[in-house]
Design an enzyme around this catalytic site. Structure first.
Site, PDB file in Angstrom:
ATOM      1  N   LYS A 109       0.815  -1.216   0.000  1.00 43.60           N
ATOM      2  CA  LYS A 109       0.000   0.000   0.000  1.00 43.60           C
ATOM      3  C   LYS A 109       0.852   1.271   0.000  1.00 43.60           C
ATOM      4  O   LYS A 109       0.465   2.265  -0.596  1.00 43.60           O
ATOM      5  CB  LYS A 109      -0.988  -0.006   1.175  1.00 43.60           C
ATOM      6  CG  LYS A 109      -2.075  -1.075   0.965  1.00 43.60           C
ATOM      7  CD  LYS A 109      -3.166  -1.074   2.008  1.00 43.60           C
ATOM      8  CE  LYS A 109      -4.208  -2.153   1.654  1.00 43.60           C
ATOM      9  NZ  LYS A 109      -5.212  -2.369   2.665  1.00 43.60           N
ATOM     10  N   LYS A 190      -4.692 -11.130  -4.253  1.00 42.80           N
ATOM     11  CA  LYS A 190      -5.994 -11.350  -3.615  1.00 42.80           C
ATOM     12  C   LYS A 190      -7.020 -10.305  -4.050  1.00 42.80           C
ATOM     13  O   LYS A 190      -6.668  -9.173  -4.387  1.00 42.80           O
ATOM     14  CB  LYS A 190      -5.839 -11.346  -2.091  1.00 42.80           C
ATOM     15  CG  LYS A 190      -5.649  -9.988  -1.474  1.00 42.80           C
ATOM     16  CD  LYS A 190      -6.113  -9.993  -0.017  1.00 42.80           C
ATOM     17  CE  LYS A 190      -6.275  -8.549   0.469  1.00 42.80           C
ATOM     18  NZ  LYS A 190      -7.374  -8.314   1.346  1.00 42.80           N
ATOM     19  N   LYS A 193     -10.727  -4.756  -1.620  1.00 41.99           N
ATOM     20  CA  LYS A 193     -11.627  -3.611  -1.800  1.00 41.99           C
ATOM     21  C   LYS A 193     -10.876  -2.432  -2.377  1.00 41.99           C
ATOM     22  O   LYS A 193     -11.349  -1.770  -3.277  1.00 41.99           O
ATOM     23  CB  LYS A 193     -12.200  -3.191  -0.436  1.00 41.99           C
ATOM     24  CG  LYS A 193     -13.335  -4.035   0.042  1.00 41.99           C
ATOM     25  CD  LYS A 193     -14.036  -3.332   1.193  1.00 41.99           C
ATOM     26  CE  LYS A 193     -13.909  -4.112   2.478  1.00 41.99           C
ATOM     27  NZ  LYS A 193     -12.813  -3.722   3.351  1.00 41.99           N
TER      28      LYS A 193
HETATM   29  P1  ATP Z   1      -8.732  -3.429   1.797  1.00 45.48           P
HETATM   30  O1  ATP Z   1      -8.463  -3.664   0.364  1.00 45.48           O
HETATM   31  O2  ATP Z   1      -9.349  -2.090   2.066  1.00 45.48           O
HETATM   32  O3  ATP Z   1      -7.545  -3.759   2.668  1.00 45.48           O
HETATM   33  P2  ATP Z   1      -9.995  -5.945   2.027  1.00 45.48           P
HETATM   34  O4  ATP Z   1     -10.809  -6.244   0.863  1.00 45.48           O
HETATM   35  O5  ATP Z   1      -8.618  -6.530   2.079  1.00 45.48           O
HETATM   36  O6  ATP Z   1      -9.898  -4.378   2.200  1.00 45.48           O
HETATM   37  P3  ATP Z   1     -10.660  -6.025   4.822  1.00 45.48           P
HETATM   38  O7  ATP Z   1     -11.628  -5.098   5.348  1.00 45.48           O
HETATM   39  O8  ATP Z   1      -9.245  -5.583   5.022  1.00 45.48           O
HETATM   40  O9  ATP Z   1     -10.850  -6.348   3.280  1.00 45.48           O
HETATM   41  O10 ATP Z   1     -10.859  -7.468   5.447  1.00 45.48           O
HETATM   42  C1  ATP Z   1     -11.989  -7.979   6.100  1.00 45.48           C
HETATM   43  C2  ATP Z   1     -11.852  -9.466   6.216  1.00 45.48           C
HETATM   44  O11 ATP Z   1     -11.975 -10.074   4.930  1.00 45.48           O
HETATM   45  C3  ATP Z   1     -10.491  -9.932   6.763  1.00 45.48           C
HETATM   46  O12 ATP Z   1     -10.697 -11.038   7.622  1.00 45.48           O
HETATM   47  C4  ATP Z   1      -9.749 -10.380   5.546  1.00 45.48           C
HETATM   48  O13 ATP Z   1      -8.797 -11.375   5.831  1.00 45.48           O
HETATM   49  C5  ATP Z   1     -10.873 -10.949   4.707  1.00 45.48           C
HETATM   50  N1  ATP Z   1     -10.534 -10.893   3.284  1.00 45.48           N
HETATM   51  C6  ATP Z   1     -10.231  -9.772   2.579  1.00 45.48           C
HETATM   52  N2  ATP Z   1      -9.963 -10.067   1.302  1.00 45.48           N
HETATM   53  C7  ATP Z   1     -10.085 -11.422   1.195  1.00 45.48           C
HETATM   54  C8  ATP Z   1      -9.933 -12.335   0.110  1.00 45.48           C
HETATM   55  N3  ATP Z   1      -9.607 -11.915  -1.099  1.00 45.48           N
HETATM   56  N4  ATP Z   1     -10.145 -13.643   0.360  1.00 45.48           N
HETATM   57  C9  ATP Z   1     -10.497 -14.086   1.594  1.00 45.48           C
HETATM   58  N5  ATP Z   1     -10.651 -13.270   2.651  1.00 45.48           N
HETATM   59  C10 ATP Z   1     -10.451 -11.956   2.467  1.00 45.48           C
END
Ligand code: ATP
Ligand code: LTN
Length: 322
Positions: A109, A190, A193
């Site tokens: 990031k 992965k 968001k």
């Molecule tokens: P950001 O991109 O803003 O970091 P994010 O999509 O990674 O957001 P988070 O809010 O950080 O999502 O994560 C919420 C939960 O969802 C956490 O437990 C994280 O491990 C899980 N998670 C996020 N992305 C994935 C993914 N691609 N596959 C499985 N679990 C996920």
């Protein structure tokens, strides 16, 4: 079993959040489980204030629509419990910049923000505070959070060693399948968001037409064989893994039924739409009365503060604060 987990209101929830996190959260919900919309963490991104507020409300509704029941567990908003930010400062005085700059999420990031802000570096310390405040034993999260969990344990151990037994050491738990749902356009990273492109992430509440389009356009490969192989076929394997996590079969069982990518994709889109439709309806209903959602959050914050306050005071006293 004391459980804690959190999600950033950095945008609407996607399929990775649902499969990797929320479904586990629902499975282990109990009066001893605390689930938090971590709005302080989302401040590390550039989000307009009214957007942040709207996304926070939306996530409360999404969590409840996914099956979390505020009569069973505690659901709250991080910034409404001041101990998170307070303990975070104490832990910043224990963690080192070396430990923090090694974090993969930080490296990814920070490269995207020129002159990144300090919160991006200290983010995992705030996460450690979230977890340690609740004497958490289990943290159900997706695979991407393993490293942050390790750091939480390291910081807690260092604190305990220096100031006496204060924190319980938590462990992270991942689902057996779909612990890491991959980006549909770049299946070696992965689904995220904040980082994935619009076609790369599938929101839980995308319209059926968008779900069909995104799955149809998901990147696969040219050899045309439906086979589960993360190394050679990451795109197809991602689709198979998503399918298997929704149908309860193994990815290999799913693969054995298909010879063409097109058929696999259209059946998968249908399965996703069918699974998420009732959740979407429930979430829309919940969003009709946001006051009820805020009441749930306020009650949750009171319950959370009662637990977190005692642990915070223990840590502050151990460090010599009066
Ligand atoms: P950001 O991109 O803003 O970091 P994010 O999509 O990674 O957001 P988070 O809010 O950080 O999502 O994560 C919420 C939960 O969802 C956490 O437990 C994280 O491990 C899980 N998670 C996020 N992305 C994935 C993914 N691609 N596959 C499985 N679990 C996920
Ligand atoms: N860092 C996590 C979100 C998060 C979290 C937590 C998860 C913040 N605090 C405490 C579990 C427990 C993420 O980016 N997914």
């Amino acid at each position: 079993m004391r459980v804690f987990s959190g999600i950033q209101p950095s945008g609407p929830a996607h399929l990775g959040n649902y499969l990797g996190a929320f479904r586990q959260w629902v499975d282990v919900q109990s009066p001893d489980a605390f689930y938090c919309v971590v709005d302080l963490h989302a401040l590390t991104l550039e989000i307009a204030p009214d957007v942040l507020r709207a996304q926070t409300t939306d996530l409360l509704a999404t969590l409840m629509a996914s099956g979390l029941d505020p009569e069973i567990c505690t659901i709250f908003i991080q910034s409404q419990v001041p101990y998170h930010a307070q303990l975070s400062w104490l832990l910043e005085c224990v963690a080192t910049s070396g430990e923090l700059s090694r974090m993969t999420a930080f490296k990814e990031k920070s490269q995207r923000q020129e002159g990144y802000r300090v919160g991006l570096l200290t983010y995992p310390v705030l996460m450690a505070a979230d977890i340690l405040l609740y004497e958490t034993e289990e943290v159900p999260v997706g695979d991407d959070q393993r490293q942050h969990l390790e750091l939480t344990r390291d910081v807690a151990e260092k604190f305990n060693h220096r100031f006496g037994e204060t924190f319980r050491l938590p462990v992270g738990t991942q689902p057996k399948v779909a612990a890491r749902v991959m980006d549909l356009q770049e299946p070696t990273r992965k689904m995220s968001k904040s980082i994935s492109s619009p076609l790369g992430k599938l929101y839980m509440f995308d319209s059926p037409a968008d779900i069909e389009k995104k799955i149809a356009k998901a990147v696969t490969d040219n050899d045309g064989e439906v086979r589960f192989d993360w190394i050679k076929k990451p795109g197809v394997s991602n689709l198979l893994e998503i399918y298997s996590s929704l149908s309860g079969e193994t990815p290999q069982q799913v693969a054995s039924r298909y010879t063409r990518y097109g058929e696999l994709k259209s059946d998968l889109a249908e399965l996703i739409i069918k699974t998420l439709a009732p959740l979407k309806q429930r979430r829309d209903e919940l969003l009709e009365s946001p006051e009820d959602l805020y009441r749930v959050a306020a009650r949750g914050a009171d319950k959370a503060a009662a637990v977190a306050g005692a642990v915070y005071r223990r840590a502050a006293t151990a460090m010599g604060l009066t």
